[in-house]
Write a protein that holds these residues in place. Structure first.
Motif, short mmCIF file in Angstrom:
data_model
loop_
_atom_site.label_atom_id
_atom_site.label_comp_id
_atom_site.label_asym_id
_atom_site.label_seq_id
_atom_site.Cartn_x
_atom_site.Cartn_y
_atom_site.Cartn_z
N ARG A 526 -0.89 7.09 10.38
CA ARG A 526 -1.99 8.00 10.02
C ARG A 526 -1.86 8.31 8.53
O ARG A 526 -0.83 8.84 8.09
CB ARG A 526 -1.92 9.29 10.85
N VAL A 527 -2.89 7.96 7.76
CA VAL A 527 -2.79 8.02 6.30
C VAL A 527 -4.08 8.61 5.71
O VAL A 527 -5.07 8.79 6.41
CB VAL A 527 -2.56 6.61 5.71
N TRP A 528 -4.00 8.88 4.42
CA TRP A 528 -5.22 9.18 3.67
C TRP A 528 -5.26 8.30 2.42
O TRP A 528 -4.23 7.77 1.99
CB TRP A 528 -5.30 10.67 3.31
N LEU A 529 -6.45 8.11 1.87
CA LEU A 529 -6.63 7.29 0.67
C LEU A 529 -6.24 8.10 -0.55
O LEU A 529 -6.70 9.23 -0.73
CB LEU A 529 -8.07 6.81 0.57
N ASP A 530 -5.42 7.49 -1.41
CA ASP A 530 -4.87 8.22 -2.54
C ASP A 530 -5.06 7.39 -3.82
O ASP A 530 -5.24 6.18 -3.77
CB ASP A 530 -3.39 8.50 -2.29
N GLN A 531 -5.00 8.06 -4.96
CA GLN A 531 -5.09 7.40 -6.27
C GLN A 531 -6.29 6.45 -6.34
O GLN A 531 -6.17 5.27 -6.65
CB GLN A 531 -3.80 6.63 -6.57
N HIS A 576 -12.68 -7.68 -1.14
CA HIS A 576 -11.25 -7.82 -1.39
C HIS A 576 -10.82 -6.48 -1.97
O HIS A 576 -11.12 -6.15 -3.11
CB HIS A 576 -10.95 -8.96 -2.37
N LEU A 577 -10.14 -5.68 -1.14
CA LEU A 577 -9.85 -4.28 -1.48
C LEU A 577 -8.36 -4.06 -1.62
O LEU A 577 -7.57 -4.47 -0.76
CB LEU A 577 -10.40 -3.37 -0.37
N LYS A 578 -7.96 -3.44 -2.73
CA LYS A 578 -6.58 -2.98 -2.93
C LYS A 578 -6.62 -1.47 -3.08
O LYS A 578 -7.34 -0.94 -3.93
CB LYS A 578 -5.97 -3.64 -4.17
N VAL A 579 -5.83 -0.78 -2.23
CA VAL A 579 -5.93 0.67 -2.19
C VAL A 579 -4.56 1.28 -1.92
O VAL A 579 -3.70 0.65 -1.28
CB VAL A 579 -6.93 1.11 -1.08
N THR A 580 -4.34 2.50 -2.41
CA THR A 580 -3.09 3.22 -2.18
C THR A 580 -3.25 4.11 -0.96
O THR A 580 -4.18 4.92 -0.88
CB THR A 580 -2.70 4.07 -3.40
N LEU A 581 -2.34 3.96 0.00
CA LEU A 581 -2.30 4.79 1.20
C LEU A 581 -1.18 5.80 1.06
O LEU A 581 -0.14 5.52 0.47
CB LEU A 581 -2.06 3.93 2.45
N ALA A 582 -1.39 6.99 1.60
CA ALA A 582 -0.38 8.04 1.48
C ALA A 582 -0.26 8.81 2.79
O ALA A 582 -1.23 8.95 3.54
CB ALA A 582 -0.73 8.99 0.33
N ASP A 583 0.94 9.29 3.07
CA ASP A 583 1.15 10.28 4.12
C ASP A 583 2.21 11.26 3.62
O ASP A 583 2.55 11.26 2.43
CB ASP A 583 1.54 9.62 5.45
N GLU A 584 2.75 12.08 4.50
CA GLU A 584 3.70 13.11 4.06
C GLU A 584 5.00 12.53 3.54
O GLU A 584 5.76 13.22 2.84
CB GLU A 584 4.00 14.08 5.22
N GLU A 626 -9.90 10.75 2.29
CA GLU A 626 -10.38 10.38 3.63
C GLU A 626 -9.20 9.90 4.48
O GLU A 626 -8.34 9.16 4.01
CB GLU A 626 -11.42 9.26 3.52
N ARG A 627 -9.17 10.32 5.75
CA ARG A 627 -8.04 10.03 6.64
C ARG A 627 -8.39 8.91 7.62
O ARG A 627 -9.51 8.87 8.14
CB ARG A 627 -7.61 11.29 7.39
N PHE A 628 -7.40 8.05 7.85
CA PHE A 628 -7.59 6.91 8.74
C PHE A 628 -6.32 6.66 9.55
O PHE A 628 -5.21 7.00 9.12
CB PHE A 628 -7.92 5.63 7.94
N MET A 629 -6.52 6.04 10.70
CA MET A 629 -5.42 5.39 11.42
C MET A 629 -5.49 3.92 11.06
O MET A 629 -6.55 3.30 11.19
CB MET A 629 -5.58 5.57 12.93
N VAL A 630 -4.38 3.36 10.56
CA VAL A 630 -4.39 1.97 10.10
C VAL A 630 -3.27 1.18 10.76
O VAL A 630 -2.23 1.74 11.15
CB VAL A 630 -4.25 1.87 8.57
N ALA A 631 -3.50 -0.12 10.90
CA ALA A 631 -2.47 -1.06 11.33
C ALA A 631 -2.03 -1.85 10.12
O ALA A 631 -2.86 -2.42 9.40
CB ALA A 631 -3.00 -2.00 12.41
N LEU A 632 -0.72 -1.88 9.86
CA LEU A 632 -0.17 -2.55 8.69
C LEU A 632 0.80 -3.64 9.11
O LEU A 632 1.63 -3.44 10.00
CB LEU A 632 0.57 -1.54 7.80
N VAL A 633 0.70 -4.79 8.45
CA VAL A 633 1.65 -5.88 8.68
C VAL A 633 2.18 -6.37 7.34
O VAL A 633 1.51 -6.25 6.31
CB VAL A 633 1.00 -7.06 9.44
N ASN A 634 3.38 -6.91 7.36
CA ASN A 634 4.00 -7.45 6.14
C ASN A 634 3.54 -8.89 5.96
O ASN A 634 4.01 -9.80 6.65
CB ASN A 634 5.52 -7.37 6.26
N CYS A 635 2.61 -9.13 5.05
CA CYS A 635 2.06 -10.46 4.85
C CYS A 635 2.97 -11.34 4.01
O CYS A 635 2.64 -12.52 3.78
CB CYS A 635 0.67 -10.37 4.20
#
Length: 664
Positions: A526-531, A576-584, A626-635
């Motif tokens: 669970r993250v929000w979009l940052d920077q 093609h999106l590059k974005v910073t994700l943040a949580d606590e 903005e807050r999202f639930m995301v799935a992340l994998v190590n590409c």
């Protein structure tokens, strides 16, 4: 390094692997479903040596690991908005009961019970039970009925023959109007179609019961095959003694009829012929007792008959039509006077040693290295094998691992992470996937019927593949193959599964700081979009079939950087999106494309492209926080050299966002 230190490192590595397996919700869900719905099925009815003293066969046990995995994923695909454990358990129980229904023995005809004692034949893929016909009041034309003749009678006051049919899995029987081409076979004196005879049939229409009266009946079908027994019907089989080399087209045209007895070597894929692909064709390759091969061609609706055949079975053809396929080559066809008889292939079985539990097996070699007296406890599972000795693992009770793969294995499934994907030019429809699980890495060669059909797939994605075959090449290398058209073949990308984020039973929430240990294949955060000021948004063209970016050549032709084919007619605009994700806990730079980028940006690529340049620059700032639930994998998991197309995507960051869901 001392032997003891080596063993200690092995213990640590094994413990990490075991923890990784235990933390995977999908794997845990499979084991939970098996323990709840089929408790103790692995050991039920087995003695200390692991044998089944009653020889009840595989149908008396619960489903294999791959059947449960495939069924769970099928339900998840059907319920994209999310599933619950209750939904999955209910669907598993219903599907298994329908597939392996056992009718009440008191109601099943005695003749069927007698034959069932000696029934060792493997069910055909499209077989349905008579009980299911009554329950659903529906029967597909492609369905197969494996039946026993319970009775043969004339409808009162008519010359219409009826067969009363039962099967080994149903308490009900059903009546069939017999097609007139088989009337000579029900002759009371010399007919072969009598009580107790087994028959396969397909292409059946169901006449449903009228309201308040009657019962369902099957309308006449031409596509009926009578089963023969090599011992009891030996004299009849001797009658079909013509060889393929004895065929004379001139003699056939002058009224000479032939009867053949041949083994089914292969069953070809369904083909289409004609200017508008309007005619269906299927080729069966037969081999007679002299080793001579002959094509048996089915046309139009006749292709349904192939559903009744299995490779290795013996087919007896009485009065087939003989045609000239080429100027000097004859073939057989299913004519108006042709009768078919079948000696079904009896599946041989082989015992395979397996662990009582998967975790115990994973540590078995380590355990023996530490203390040789600690011998792992194993059992045996009886699995079917074909005439070439290949063992079918489709109902293997445990999860197969890469380390277990060896020669002559079919029906395998693998669950792991994609390390890399290769595609060589001038090899259309053929790709190589390097896949990793906790025991090793293997390259799987995948074949498509036409072109890529799995959607976007990249390194780091978690996948489930079923229908794999393993064989040893002439160079003594293990080759693992997957073909899109093989029976039981499926390929599911769990990282992009729509139901993933909506189903709490399929994921376990992590913090972004957990990404640093890299223990799991996939992280749900669970993250929000940052920077947003450093957010990079670009629109590009992608290949609609595979989802990867395309390159424009100087000639104006667009070529897929992954498939290496021209794809001007299959272009879609994508992000093609590059974005910073943040949580606590921390912040992470990640990238994404396709539908995931649309979810995050909340705008389509075409709409974004139409915005003035100033608005495109300002647009991301409206999404900060903005807050999202995301799935992340190590590409960039592991060390590999990826194809150019994938390198373009992954060079921004090690972490790809494969799914995203708005979270309030």
């Amino acid at each position: 390094m001392s032997q003891r230190n080596k063993v200690s490192l092995m213990e640590i590595d094994n413990a990490q692997n075991q923890q990784q397996e235990e933390e995977d919700p999908f794997l845990g869900l499979i084991e939970y479903a098996r323990s709840v719905l089929w408790p103790g099925e692995e050991e039920e009815g087995r003695d200390e040596s692991g044998q089944d003293p009653n020889n009840t066969g595989s149908e008396s046990r619960g489903p294999g690991w791959s059947w449960i995995a495939s069924r769970i994923l099928k339900t998840c695909i059907a319920y994209s908005s999310g599933v619950t454990v209750a939904i999955l358990l209910s669907d598993l129980a219903q599907a298994w009961n329908e597939q392996h229904r056992v009718g009440a023995p008191k109601k099943r005809p005695e003749i069927v019970n007698q034959l069932k004692k000696h029934h060792r034949r493997t069910r055909l893929p499209n077989t349905v039970t008579i009980d299911s016909i009554y329950e659903k009041n529906f029967l597909s034309l492609t369905s197969v009925l494996e039946t026993v003749v319970v009775d043969v009678y004339l409808l009162p006051g008519t010359n219409i023959y009826m067969l009363t049919l039962g099967d080994f899995w149903s308490s009900n029987t059903i009546d069939l109007y017999l097609h007139r081409r088989y009337y000579e076979l029900v002759d009371p004196q010399n007919g072969i179609l009598k009580k107790g005879r087994e028959v396969f049939l397909t292409g059946c229409y169901l006449r449903t019961a009228r309201e308040g009266c009657g019962s369902p009946r099957l309308l006449p079908t031409e596509y009926l095959v009578i089963l023969l027994d090599e011992d009891h019907d030996a004299i009849l089989l001797d009658f079909y003694s013509d060889s393929f080399s004895s065929i004379s087209l001139d003699a056939f045209n002058n009224g000479v009829s032939y009867s053949f007895n041949a083994r089914i070597e292969s069953i070809g894929l369904l083909e289409t012929q004609g200017e508008f692909d309007s005619i269906q064709r299927r080729q069966i390759t037969l081999v007679d007792n002299d080793g001579v091969k002959m094509k048996f061609l089915l046309w139009g609706e006749q292709v349904l008959i192939a559903n009744l055949f299995s490779i290795g079975s013996t087919l007896a053809l009485d009065r087939p039509y003989i045609a000239l396929e080429t100027s000097d080559e004859c073939c057989l066809e299913y004519g108006t006077a042709t009768q078919l008889y079948l000696v079904p292939f009896i599946q041989q079985e082989e015992q395979v040693c397996v662990p009582l539990t998967q975790n115990r097996y994973q540590g078995s070699r380590l355990l023996s290295a530490v203390d040789p007296s600690q011998v792992p406890i194993v059992s045996q599972v009886t699995l079917p094998c074909d005439s070439q000795g290949s063992i079918d693992f489709s109902n293997y009770p445990f999860r197969p691992f890469i380390i277990n793969l060896c020669d002559k294995m079919t029906g395998l499934s693998l669950y792991g992470v994609v390390i890399d994907i290769f595609h060589k030019e001038n090899t259309p429809g053929v790709y190589s996937l390097k896949i990793e699980d906790t025991t090793g890495v293997i390259t799987v060669k995948i074949h498509f019927a036409d072109s890529w059909s799995l959607g976007r797939l990249g390194p780091g994605h978690v996948v489930y593949i079923s229908g794999l075959t393993c064989s040893m090449t002439k160079q003594i290398r293990l080759e693992v193959l997957w073909s899109e058209k093989d029976a039981g073949a499926s390929f599911v990308n769990l990282s992009c599964l729509p139901a993933l984020l909506n189903s709490s039973c399929l994921h376990r929430s992590s913090c972004l700081s957990d990404l640093s240990n890299g223990a799991s294949y996939m992280f749900l955060c669970r993250v929000w979009l940052d920077q947003i000021d450093s957010c990079f948004v670009n629109t590009r063209f992608a290949h609609a079939l595979c989802g990867h970016f395309v390159n424009e050549r100087p000639t104006g032709v667009f070529e897929c950087s992954f498939c290496h084919i021209q794809c001007n007619a299959e272009l879609v605009r994508t992000f093609h999106l590059k974005v910073t994700l943040a949580d606590e806990s921390t912040k992470v730079l990640a990238w994404c494309t396709g539908q995931t980028a649309i979810e995050l940006l909340q705008i389509s690529p075409n709409e974004f492209y139409e915005l003035p340049e100033e608005e495109q620059i300002m647009y991301p700032s409206s999404l900060e926080g903005e807050r999202f639930m995301v799935a992340l994998v190590n590409c960039k998991r592991g060390h590999y050299e990826s194809s150019d197309g994938i390198t373009q995507e992954t060079q921004a960051s090690s972490w790809e966002i494969t799914r995203a869901l708005k979270w309030e």
